[in-house]
Design a protein around this motif. Structure first.
Motif, PDB file in Angstrom:
ATOM      1  N   GLY A 251      26.876  13.137   3.853  1.00 44.15           N
ATOM      2  CA  GLY A 251      26.481  12.150   4.849  1.00 44.15           C
ATOM      3  C   GLY A 251      25.025  11.752   4.733  1.00 44.15           C
ATOM      4  N   TYR A 252      24.212  12.548   3.990  1.00 37.77           N
ATOM      5  CA  TYR A 252      22.796  12.221   3.783  1.00 37.77           C
ATOM      6  C   TYR A 252      22.653  10.886   3.064  1.00 37.77           C
ATOM      7  CZ  TYR A 252      17.905  12.777   2.350  1.00 37.77           C
ATOM      8  OH  TYR A 252      16.564  12.595   2.156  1.00 37.77           O
ATOM      9  N   TRP A 253      23.478  10.631   2.053  1.00 37.67           N
ATOM     10  CA  TRP A 253      23.357   9.388   1.272  1.00 37.67           C
ATOM     11  C   TRP A 253      24.500   8.401   1.542  1.00 37.67           C
ATOM     12  CZ3 TRP A 253      24.412  14.211  -0.871  1.00 37.67           C
ATOM     13  CH2 TRP A 253      25.687  14.384  -1.414  1.00 37.67           C
ATOM     14  N   ASN A 254      25.391   8.740   2.440  1.00 31.87           N
ATOM     15  CA  ASN A 254      26.524   7.857   2.728  1.00 31.87           C
ATOM     16  C   ASN A 254      26.638   7.623   4.240  1.00 31.87           C
ATOM     17  OD1 ASN A 254      28.730   6.254   2.167  1.00 31.87           O
ATOM     18  ND2 ASN A 254      30.163   7.977   2.019  1.00 31.87           N
ATOM     19  N   ARG A 255      25.518   7.232   4.817  1.00 33.50           N
ATOM     20  CA  ARG A 255      25.455   7.137   6.282  1.00 33.50           C
ATOM     21  C   ARG A 255      26.140   5.885   6.821  1.00 33.50           C
ATOM     22  NH1 ARG A 255      19.881   9.809   8.414  1.00 33.50           N
ATOM     23  NH2 ARG A 255      19.661  11.367   6.773  1.00 33.50           N
ATOM     24  N   MET A 256      26.323   4.908   5.985  1.00 34.71           N
ATOM     25  CA  MET A 256      26.971   3.691   6.463  1.00 34.71           C
ATOM     26  C   MET A 256      28.453   3.921   6.753  1.00 34.71           C
ATOM     27  SD  MET A 256      24.619   1.471   6.748  1.00 34.71           S
ATOM     28  CE  MET A 256      25.623   0.030   7.029  1.00 34.71           C
ATOM     29  N   ASN A 257      29.058   4.851   6.037  1.00 32.39           N
ATOM     30  CA  ASN A 257      30.486   5.105   6.208  1.00 32.39           C
ATOM     31  C   ASN A 257      30.781   6.396   6.969  1.00 32.39           C
ATOM     32  OD1 ASN A 257      30.998   2.793   4.609  1.00 32.39           O
ATOM     33  ND2 ASN A 257      30.800   4.041   2.731  1.00 32.39           N
ATOM     34  N   MET A 258      29.742   7.177   7.254  1.00 33.03           N
ATOM     35  CA  MET A 258      29.943   8.452   7.928  1.00 33.03           C
ATOM     36  C   MET A 258      28.949   8.577   9.081  1.00 33.03           C
ATOM     37  SD  MET A 258      30.408  10.938   4.604  1.00 33.03           S
ATOM     38  CE  MET A 258      30.872  12.324   5.629  1.00 33.03           C
ATOM     39  N   LYS A 259      29.231   9.509   9.984  1.00 29.79           N
ATOM     40  CA  LYS A 259      28.335   9.810  11.088  1.00 29.79           C
ATOM     41  C   LYS A 259      27.969  11.287  11.021  1.00 29.79           C
ATOM     42  CE  LYS A 259      28.766   5.646  12.707  1.00 29.79           C
ATOM     43  NZ  LYS A 259      27.647   4.672  12.655  1.00 29.79           N
ATOM     44  N   PRO A 260      27.095  11.654  10.051  1.00 29.67           N
ATOM     45  CA  PRO A 260      26.784  13.075   9.874  1.00 29.67           C
ATOM     46  C   PRO A 260      25.830  13.573  10.964  1.00 29.67           C
ATOM     47  CG  PRO A 260      25.462  11.770   8.393  1.00 29.67           C
ATOM     48  CD  PRO A 260      26.365  10.804   9.096  1.00 29.67           C
ATOM     49  N   LYS A 261      25.784  14.878  11.100  1.00 26.72           N
ATOM     50  CA  LYS A 261      24.828  15.524  11.972  1.00 26.72           C
ATOM     51  C   LYS A 261      23.664  15.985  11.111  1.00 26.72           C
ATOM     52  CE  LYS A 261      23.125  17.425  15.656  1.00 26.72           C
ATOM     53  NZ  LYS A 261      22.571  16.571  16.750  1.00 26.72           N
ATOM     54  N   CYS A 262      22.499  15.354  11.246  1.00 26.28           N
ATOM     55  CA  CYS A 262      21.343  15.619  10.390  1.00 26.28           C
ATOM     56  C   CYS A 262      20.201  16.220  11.206  1.00 26.28           C
ATOM     57  CB  CYS A 262      20.875  14.341   9.709  1.00 26.28           C
ATOM     58  SG  CYS A 262      22.124  13.581   8.638  1.00 26.28           S
ATOM     59  N   TYR A 263      19.319  16.884  10.534  1.00 24.35           N
ATOM     60  CA  TYR A 263      18.129  17.480  11.148  1.00 24.35           C
ATOM     61  C   TYR A 263      17.066  17.641  10.065  1.00 24.35           C
ATOM     62  CZ  TYR A 263      19.532  21.730   8.748  1.00 24.35           C
ATOM     63  OH  TYR A 263      19.856  22.633   7.778  1.00 24.35           O
ATOM     64  N   GLY A 264      15.832  17.873  10.429  1.00 27.07           N
ATOM     65  CA  GLY A 264      14.768  18.160   9.473  1.00 27.07           C
ATOM     66  C   GLY A 264      14.637  17.104   8.398  1.00 27.07           C
ATOM     67  N   PHE A 265      14.896  17.509   7.151  1.00 31.88           N
ATOM     68  CA  PHE A 265      14.807  16.582   6.029  1.00 31.88           C
ATOM     69  C   PHE A 265      15.866  15.483   6.098  1.00 31.88           C
ATOM     70  CE2 PHE A 265      12.903  20.446   3.979  1.00 31.88           C
ATOM     71  CZ  PHE A 265      11.647  19.915   3.773  1.00 31.88           C
ATOM     72  N   GLY A 266      16.838  15.648   6.941  1.00 32.07           N
ATOM     73  CA  GLY A 266      17.876  14.630   7.090  1.00 32.07           C
ATOM     74  C   GLY A 266      17.445  13.416   7.874  1.00 32.07           C
TER      75      GLY A 266
END
Length: 407
Positions: free
Chosen positions: A169-184
Protein backbone atom coordinates in the motif's frame (compact mmCIF):
# COMPACT_ATOMS: atom_id res chain seq x y z
CA UNK A 1 -3.10 12.14 5.40
CA UNK A 2 -4.52 10.28 2.44
CA UNK A 3 -2.72 10.30 -0.89
CA UNK A 4 -5.56 12.28 -2.46
CA UNK A 5 -5.18 14.95 0.22
CA UNK A 6 -1.46 15.12 -0.56
CA UNK A 7 -2.15 15.72 -4.26
CA UNK A 8 -4.69 18.43 -3.40
CA UNK A 9 -2.09 20.16 -1.21
CA UNK A 10 0.39 20.06 -4.12
CA UNK A 11 -2.17 21.45 -6.56
CA UNK A 12 -2.93 24.33 -4.22
CA UNK A 13 0.64 25.54 -4.61
CA UNK A 14 1.92 24.15 -7.93
CA UNK A 15 5.61 24.66 -8.77
CA UNK A 16 6.88 26.17 -12.00
CA UNK A 17 7.11 23.34 -14.55
CA UNK A 18 9.83 25.21 -16.48
CA UNK A 19 12.01 25.83 -13.43
CA UNK A 20 15.68 25.08 -14.27
CA UNK A 21 17.06 21.94 -12.71
CA UNK A 22 19.53 22.36 -9.83
CA UNK A 23 22.91 20.71 -10.27
CA UNK A 24 22.06 17.83 -7.92
CA UNK A 25 18.83 17.12 -9.84
CA UNK A 26 20.52 16.59 -13.19
CA UNK A 27 20.80 13.05 -14.51
CA UNK A 28 24.51 13.43 -15.28
CA UNK A 29 25.24 14.46 -11.69
CA UNK A 30 23.30 11.60 -10.17
CA UNK A 31 24.79 9.00 -12.51
CA UNK A 32 28.33 10.36 -12.39
CA UNK A 33 28.64 10.51 -8.60
CA UNK A 34 26.82 7.33 -7.60
CA UNK A 35 28.28 5.01 -10.25
CA UNK A 36 31.85 6.24 -9.79
CA UNK A 37 31.91 5.80 -6.04
CA UNK A 38 30.08 2.48 -6.25
CA UNK A 39 32.80 1.08 -8.52
CA UNK A 40 35.59 2.36 -6.26
CA UNK A 41 33.91 0.89 -3.17
CA UNK A 42 33.61 -2.55 -4.81
CA UNK A 43 37.26 -2.33 -5.85
CA UNK A 44 38.16 -1.72 -2.19
CA UNK A 45 35.99 -4.63 -1.03
CA UNK A 46 37.55 -6.95 -3.63
CA UNK A 47 41.07 -6.08 -2.47
CA UNK A 48 40.01 -6.57 1.13
CA UNK A 49 38.56 -10.02 0.48
CA UNK A 50 41.61 -11.04 -1.57
CA UNK A 51 43.92 -10.17 1.31
CA UNK A 52 41.76 -11.86 3.93
CA UNK A 53 41.14 -15.07 1.96
CA UNK A 54 44.35 -15.47 -0.09
CA UNK A 55 47.09 -13.61 1.78
CA UNK A 56 46.47 -13.76 5.53
CA UNK A 57 43.79 -16.47 5.26
CA UNK A 58 41.83 -15.10 8.22
CA UNK A 59 38.33 -14.09 7.10
CA UNK A 60 35.92 -12.98 9.79
CA UNK A 61 32.53 -11.52 10.58
CA UNK A 62 33.77 -8.05 9.67
CA UNK A 63 34.38 -9.23 6.10
CA UNK A 64 30.91 -10.76 5.94
CA UNK A 65 29.16 -7.58 7.09
CA UNK A 66 31.21 -5.25 4.87
CA UNK A 67 30.39 -7.46 1.87
CA UNK A 68 26.71 -7.46 2.85
CA UNK A 69 26.86 -3.66 3.08
CA UNK A 70 28.37 -3.49 -0.40
CA UNK A 71 25.60 -5.71 -1.80
CA UNK A 72 22.90 -3.60 -0.13
CA UNK A 73 24.61 -0.46 -1.39
CA UNK A 74 24.54 -1.81 -4.94
CA UNK A 75 20.81 -2.50 -4.66
CA UNK A 76 20.13 1.00 -3.30
CA UNK A 77 22.28 2.68 -5.97
CA UNK A 78 20.54 0.69 -8.70
CA UNK A 79 17.15 1.86 -7.44
CA UNK A 80 18.40 5.46 -7.44
CA UNK A 81 19.57 5.15 -11.04
CA UNK A 82 16.25 3.63 -12.11
CA UNK A 83 14.23 6.27 -10.27
CA UNK A 84 15.81 8.97 -12.45
CA UNK A 85 13.69 7.60 -15.29
CA UNK A 86 10.56 7.78 -13.14
CA UNK A 87 10.71 11.35 -11.94
CA UNK A 88 13.67 11.79 -9.55
CA UNK A 89 14.96 15.33 -10.00
CA UNK A 90 11.67 16.66 -11.41
CA UNK A 91 8.52 17.95 -9.76
CA UNK A 92 6.41 15.17 -8.30
CA UNK A 93 3.14 16.81 -9.32
CA UNK A 94 3.93 16.55 -13.04
CA UNK A 95 4.90 12.87 -13.04
CA UNK A 96 2.33 10.60 -14.78
CA UNK A 97 0.40 8.41 -12.37
CA UNK A 98 1.92 5.04 -13.48
CA UNK A 99 5.44 6.46 -13.13
CA UNK A 100 4.53 7.99 -9.79
CA UNK A 101 3.62 4.58 -8.40
CA UNK A 102 6.87 3.05 -9.73
CA UNK A 103 8.91 5.86 -8.22
CA UNK A 104 7.33 5.29 -4.80
CA UNK A 105 8.23 1.58 -5.05
CA UNK A 106 11.86 2.38 -5.92
CA UNK A 107 12.09 4.98 -3.16
CA UNK A 108 10.66 2.50 -0.66
CA UNK A 109 13.41 -0.02 -1.53
CA UNK A 110 16.30 2.43 -1.56
CA UNK A 111 15.24 4.07 1.71
CA UNK A 112 14.80 0.75 3.54
CA UNK A 113 18.08 -0.60 2.16
CA UNK A 114 19.97 2.56 3.09
CA UNK A 115 18.68 2.51 6.68
CA UNK A 116 19.70 -1.15 6.99
CA UNK A 117 23.19 -0.68 5.58
CA UNK A 118 23.97 2.27 7.87
CA UNK A 119 23.85 -0.27 10.71
CA UNK A 120 25.65 -3.03 8.78
CA UNK A 121 28.75 -0.95 7.99
CA UNK A 122 29.10 0.14 11.62
CA UNK A 123 28.73 -3.46 12.80
CA UNK A 124 31.48 -4.45 10.35
CA UNK A 125 33.81 -1.78 11.73
CA UNK A 126 33.17 -2.85 15.32
CA UNK A 127 33.93 -6.50 14.49
CA UNK A 128 37.12 -5.21 12.87
CA UNK A 129 38.02 -3.37 16.08
CA UNK A 130 37.51 -6.57 18.08
CA UNK A 131 40.43 -8.06 16.11
CA UNK A 132 42.63 -5.31 17.59
CA UNK A 133 41.31 -5.02 21.13
CA UNK A 134 41.68 -8.54 22.53
CA UNK A 135 41.03 -7.57 26.14
CA UNK A 136 40.48 -4.63 28.45
CA UNK A 137 37.97 -1.83 28.61
CA UNK A 138 38.29 -1.02 24.87
CA UNK A 139 37.04 -4.49 23.98
CA UNK A 140 34.05 -4.10 26.29
CA UNK A 141 33.37 -0.68 24.78
CA UNK A 142 33.28 -2.20 21.28
CA UNK A 143 30.99 -5.00 22.45
CA UNK A 144 28.65 -2.47 24.06
CA UNK A 145 28.55 -0.34 20.91
CA UNK A 146 27.98 -3.47 18.84
CA UNK A 147 24.92 -4.40 20.89
CA UNK A 148 23.55 -0.84 20.92
CA UNK A 149 23.96 -0.28 17.18
CA UNK A 150 22.45 -3.69 16.41
CA UNK A 151 19.30 -2.81 18.35
CA UNK A 152 19.22 0.66 16.77
CA UNK A 153 19.58 -0.81 13.28
CA UNK A 154 16.91 -3.44 13.77
CA UNK A 155 14.41 -0.87 15.11
CA UNK A 156 14.82 1.62 12.27
CA UNK A 157 15.04 -1.14 9.66
CA UNK A 158 11.68 -2.51 10.80
CA UNK A 159 10.15 0.98 10.50
CA UNK A 160 11.61 1.35 6.99
CA UNK A 161 10.69 -2.11 5.68
CA UNK A 162 7.17 -2.03 7.12
CA UNK A 163 5.97 1.58 6.76
CA UNK A 164 2.45 0.47 5.84
CA UNK A 165 0.17 -2.52 6.35
CA UNK A 166 -0.08 -4.08 3.85
CA UNK A 167 3.39 -3.05 2.69
CA UNK A 168 2.45 -2.71 -0.99
CA UNK A 169 0.00 0.00 0.00
CA UNK A 170 3.06 2.30 0.31
CA UNK A 171 3.37 2.57 -3.50
CA UNK A 172 -0.18 1.62 -4.50
CA UNK A 173 -2.22 4.11 -2.53
CA UNK A 174 -4.58 5.00 -5.33
CA UNK A 175 -6.07 1.51 -5.33
CA UNK A 176 -5.66 0.65 -1.65
CA UNK A 177 -6.31 2.22 1.74
CA UNK A 178 -3.29 1.08 3.77
CA UNK A 179 -2.59 1.91 7.38
CA UNK A 180 0.70 3.86 7.33
CA UNK A 181 2.88 5.47 9.98
CA UNK A 182 6.38 6.96 10.27
CA UNK A 183 8.13 6.57 6.93
CA UNK A 184 4.76 5.79 5.39
CA UNK A 185 3.87 9.50 5.51
CA UNK A 186 0.53 9.19 7.21
CA UNK A 187 1.36 12.21 9.34
CA UNK A 188 3.81 14.82 8.01
CA UNK A 189 5.10 15.72 11.48
CA UNK A 190 5.91 12.13 12.43
CA UNK A 191 7.42 11.56 8.98
CA UNK A 192 9.77 14.53 9.37
CA UNK A 193 10.61 13.68 12.98
CA UNK A 194 11.47 10.06 12.11
CA UNK A 195 13.71 11.06 9.19
CA UNK A 196 15.56 13.63 11.30
CA UNK A 197 15.86 11.24 14.25
CA UNK A 198 17.47 8.51 12.15
CA UNK A 199 19.82 10.92 10.40
CA UNK A 200 20.91 12.53 13.69
CA UNK A 201 21.50 9.23 15.51
CA UNK A 202 23.29 7.84 12.44
CA UNK A 203 25.64 10.82 12.45
CA UNK A 204 26.26 10.41 16.21
CA UNK A 205 27.12 6.73 15.86
CA UNK A 206 29.40 7.56 12.91
CA UNK A 207 31.38 9.95 15.10
CA UNK A 208 31.60 7.47 18.00
CA UNK A 209 32.62 4.50 15.85
CA UNK A 210 35.28 6.38 13.91
CA UNK A 211 36.74 7.94 17.07
CA UNK A 212 36.92 4.67 19.01
CA UNK A 213 40.36 3.55 17.65
CA UNK A 214 41.88 6.97 18.49
CA UNK A 215 43.17 5.38 21.69
CA UNK A 216 45.81 3.66 19.53
CA UNK A 217 47.58 6.99 19.12
CA UNK A 218 48.44 6.85 22.82
CA UNK A 219 50.75 3.88 22.38
CA UNK A 220 54.42 4.78 22.81
CA UNK A 221 55.71 2.03 20.49
CA UNK A 222 54.06 3.38 17.34
CA UNK A 223 56.45 4.09 14.51
CA UNK A 224 56.18 7.24 12.45
CA UNK A 225 55.02 5.18 9.47
CA UNK A 226 52.14 3.71 11.52
CA UNK A 227 51.11 7.12 12.81
CA UNK A 228 50.97 8.54 9.28
CA UNK A 229 48.93 5.57 8.04
CA UNK A 230 46.46 5.77 10.92
CA UNK A 231 46.12 9.52 10.46
CA UNK A 232 45.21 8.99 6.80
CA UNK A 233 42.55 6.43 7.72
CA UNK A 234 40.98 8.68 10.34
CA UNK A 235 41.00 11.66 7.99
CA UNK A 236 39.15 9.48 5.49
CA UNK A 237 36.71 8.61 8.25
CA UNK A 238 36.27 12.30 8.97
CA UNK A 239 35.07 12.73 5.38
CA UNK A 240 32.42 10.07 6.05
CA UNK A 241 31.27 11.93 9.15
CA UNK A 242 31.20 15.21 7.23
CA UNK A 243 29.03 13.59 4.55
CA UNK A 244 26.63 12.37 7.23
CA UNK A 245 26.44 15.87 8.72
CA UNK A 246 25.82 17.35 5.28
CA UNK A 247 22.97 14.90 4.72
CA UNK A 248 21.42 15.84 8.06
CA UNK A 249 21.61 19.51 7.11
CA UNK A 250 19.91 18.88 3.74
CA UNK A 251 17.05 16.97 5.41
CA UNK A 252 16.53 19.61 8.08
CA UNK A 253 16.71 22.42 5.53
CA UNK A 254 13.77 21.19 3.41
CA UNK A 255 12.07 19.33 6.26
CA UNK A 256 12.39 15.92 4.56
CA UNK A 257 11.23 17.22 1.16
CA UNK A 258 8.14 18.98 2.58
CA UNK A 259 9.34 22.62 2.69
CA UNK A 260 8.72 25.13 1.22
CA UNK A 261 6.15 22.74 -0.30
CA UNK A 262 5.74 18.99 -0.52
CA UNK A 263 7.75 17.67 -3.45
CA UNK A 264 9.45 14.31 -2.86
CA UNK A 265 11.23 14.11 -6.21
CA UNK A 266 12.45 17.70 -6.38
CA UNK A 267 14.01 18.21 -2.93
CA UNK A 268 15.46 14.74 -2.31
CA UNK A 269 18.23 14.27 -4.94
CA UNK A 270 20.95 15.93 -2.84
CA UNK A 271 20.02 13.81 0.21
CA UNK A 272 19.89 10.63 -1.89
CA UNK A 273 23.29 11.33 -3.46
CA UNK A 274 24.84 11.98 -0.05
CA UNK A 275 23.32 8.75 1.27
CA UNK A 276 25.02 6.75 -1.48
CA UNK A 277 28.35 8.53 -1.02
CA UNK A 278 28.26 8.10 2.74
CA UNK A 279 28.01 4.31 2.47
CA UNK A 280 30.57 4.15 -0.36
CA UNK A 281 33.11 6.14 1.64
CA UNK A 282 32.44 4.13 4.80
CA UNK A 283 33.04 0.87 2.92
CA UNK A 284 36.32 2.20 1.52
CA UNK A 285 37.40 3.46 4.93
CA UNK A 286 36.68 0.07 6.50
CA UNK A 287 38.62 -1.80 3.78
CA UNK A 288 41.72 0.37 3.43
CA UNK A 289 43.48 -0.80 6.63
CA UNK A 290 43.15 -4.38 5.39
CA UNK A 291 44.57 -4.18 1.87
CA UNK A 292 46.80 -1.09 1.97
CA UNK A 293 49.76 -2.66 3.84
CA UNK A 294 49.91 -5.41 1.21
CA UNK A 295 49.81 -2.88 -1.64
CA UNK A 296 52.47 -0.75 0.01
CA UNK A 297 54.77 -3.76 0.40
CA UNK A 298 54.26 -4.71 -3.24
CA UNK A 299 54.99 -1.18 -4.45
CA UNK A 300 58.23 -1.09 -2.46
CA UNK A 301 59.39 -4.16 -4.40
CA UNK A 302 58.54 -2.62 -7.77
CA UNK A 303 59.91 0.88 -7.49
CA UNK A 304 63.57 1.73 -6.82
CA UNK A 305 64.12 2.92 -3.29
CA UNK A 306 67.96 3.13 -3.28
CA UNK A 307 70.27 5.07 -5.58
CA UNK A 308 73.61 3.71 -6.75
CA UNK A 309 76.34 6.10 -7.89
CA UNK A 310 79.00 4.69 -10.22
CA UNK A 311 82.34 6.53 -10.29
CA UNK A 312 85.59 5.89 -12.13
CA UNK A 313 89.21 6.88 -11.56
CA UNK A 314 91.68 7.21 -14.43
CA UNK A 315 95.45 6.91 -14.23
CA UNK A 316 97.94 8.98 -16.14
CA UNK A 317 101.07 7.69 -17.79
CA UNK A 318 104.44 9.36 -17.74
CA UNK A 319 103.30 11.72 -20.53
CA UNK A 320 100.36 12.99 -18.50
CA UNK A 321 97.76 11.25 -20.68
CA UNK A 322 95.03 8.91 -19.57
CA UNK A 323 95.18 5.22 -20.21
CA UNK A 324 92.42 3.58 -22.29
CA UNK A 325 91.48 6.81 -24.07
CA UNK A 326 91.90 7.50 -27.74
CA UNK A 327 93.72 10.77 -28.48
CA UNK A 328 93.76 12.75 -31.69
CA UNK A 329 96.23 15.10 -33.24
CA UNK A 330 95.66 18.70 -34.29
CA UNK A 331 93.80 17.60 -37.44
CA UNK A 332 91.24 15.69 -35.31
CA UNK A 333 92.29 12.44 -37.00
CA UNK A 334 92.38 9.37 -34.81
CA UNK A 335 95.96 8.08 -34.87
CA UNK A 336 96.31 5.68 -32.03
CA UNK A 337 95.39 4.74 -28.55
CA UNK A 338 97.85 5.52 -25.88
CA UNK A 339 98.53 1.86 -25.48
CA UNK A 340 99.21 1.20 -29.19
CA UNK A 341 101.78 -1.39 -30.17
CA UNK A 342 105.34 -0.28 -29.63
CA UNK A 343 104.63 2.46 -27.08
CA UNK A 344 106.19 2.44 -23.66
CA UNK A 345 103.72 1.59 -20.92
CA UNK A 346 101.40 -0.28 -23.28
CA UNK A 347 98.14 -1.50 -21.72
CA UNK A 348 96.19 -2.40 -24.88
CA UNK A 349 97.15 -3.14 -28.43
CA UNK A 350 95.42 -1.14 -31.15
CA UNK A 351 97.33 -2.47 -34.13
CA UNK A 352 94.12 -3.48 -35.84
CA UNK A 353 94.47 -7.23 -35.14
CA UNK A 354 92.11 -7.92 -32.27
CA UNK A 355 92.60 -11.68 -32.61
CA UNK A 356 96.27 -11.22 -31.79
CA UNK A 357 95.40 -9.28 -28.67
CA UNK A 358 93.01 -12.00 -27.54
CA UNK A 359 95.30 -15.01 -28.25
CA UNK A 360 98.73 -13.75 -27.30
CA UNK A 361 100.76 -16.06 -25.11
CA UNK A 362 101.95 -14.88 -21.73
CA UNK A 363 105.34 -16.31 -20.79
CA UNK A 364 106.16 -16.24 -17.09
CA UNK A 365 109.13 -14.05 -16.28
CA UNK A 366 111.27 -14.44 -13.20
CA UNK A 367 111.12 -10.75 -12.35
CA UNK A 368 107.61 -9.63 -13.31
CA UNK A 369 105.57 -12.82 -13.67
CA UNK A 370 104.58 -12.16 -17.36
CA UNK A 371 106.81 -10.59 -19.97
CA UNK A 372 103.89 -8.95 -21.74
CA UNK A 373 102.88 -6.94 -18.68
CA UNK A 374 104.94 -3.74 -18.94
CA UNK A 375 102.82 -1.46 -16.79
CA UNK A 376 104.33 -1.36 -13.31
CA UNK A 377 100.95 -0.60 -11.71
CA UNK A 378 99.34 -3.68 -13.29
CA UNK A 379 102.32 -5.83 -12.37
CA UNK A 380 102.07 -4.87 -8.73
CA UNK A 381 98.36 -5.79 -8.69
CA UNK A 382 99.15 -9.24 -10.16
CA UNK A 383 102.39 -9.94 -8.28
CA UNK A 384 102.79 -8.06 -5.00
CA UNK A 385 106.47 -9.09 -4.82
CA UNK A 386 107.29 -7.65 -8.23
CA UNK A 387 108.10 -4.25 -6.80
CA UNK A 388 111.17 -5.59 -5.11
CA UNK A 389 109.75 -5.10 -1.63
CA UNK A 390 109.49 -7.66 1.06
CA UNK A 391 106.12 -8.57 2.42
CA UNK A 392 106.03 -8.51 6.19
CA UNK A 393 103.33 -9.07 8.72
CA UNK A 394 103.41 -7.31 12.06
CA UNK A 395 101.27 -8.65 14.87
CA UNK A 396 101.06 -6.62 18.06
CA UNK A 397 100.31 -8.62 21.16
CA UNK A 398 97.26 -7.57 23.06
CA UNK A 399 98.38 -6.90 26.59
CA UNK A 400 94.86 -6.29 27.93
CA UNK A 401 93.67 -9.35 29.81
CA UNK A 402 90.70 -11.10 28.22
CA UNK A 403 87.38 -10.46 29.92
CA UNK A 404 85.46 -13.49 31.06
CA UNK A 405 82.04 -11.91 30.22
CA UNK A 406 80.70 -8.86 28.53
CA UNK A 407 77.27 -7.20 28.54
Amino acid sequence: MQFEDLLVAMLSNPPDPDEPLPLANKKATIYGTTITFLIVSWFAVSLRLFVRFRVVREPGWDDFFVTLSAVFNTVATTCVLLSVNYGLGHHFLYIPMPKMSTYLLLFYIENAVYISETALIKISLLFQYLRIFKAGYMRWLCIGLLALITVWGLAFSFLAWFPCFPVKGYWNRMNMKPKCYGFGFDDPKSFIALFEAHTATNMTFDVVVFLTPMVLFGRSNLRKKNVIGMTGIFMFGAVVVFTSIWRLYSIVENRAATQPYVDFTWWTPISIILSCLEIDLAIMCASMPIFWPVIEKSLSQIFVTHEVHVTEHRRLNENGLEYELEHTNGNNESQSRLGRSGSHGTLKSSGGNSEEALTREHTRNASFGFDRYKDQYVIEQVDPLAGGGIATTEVEANKVPKQKWMI
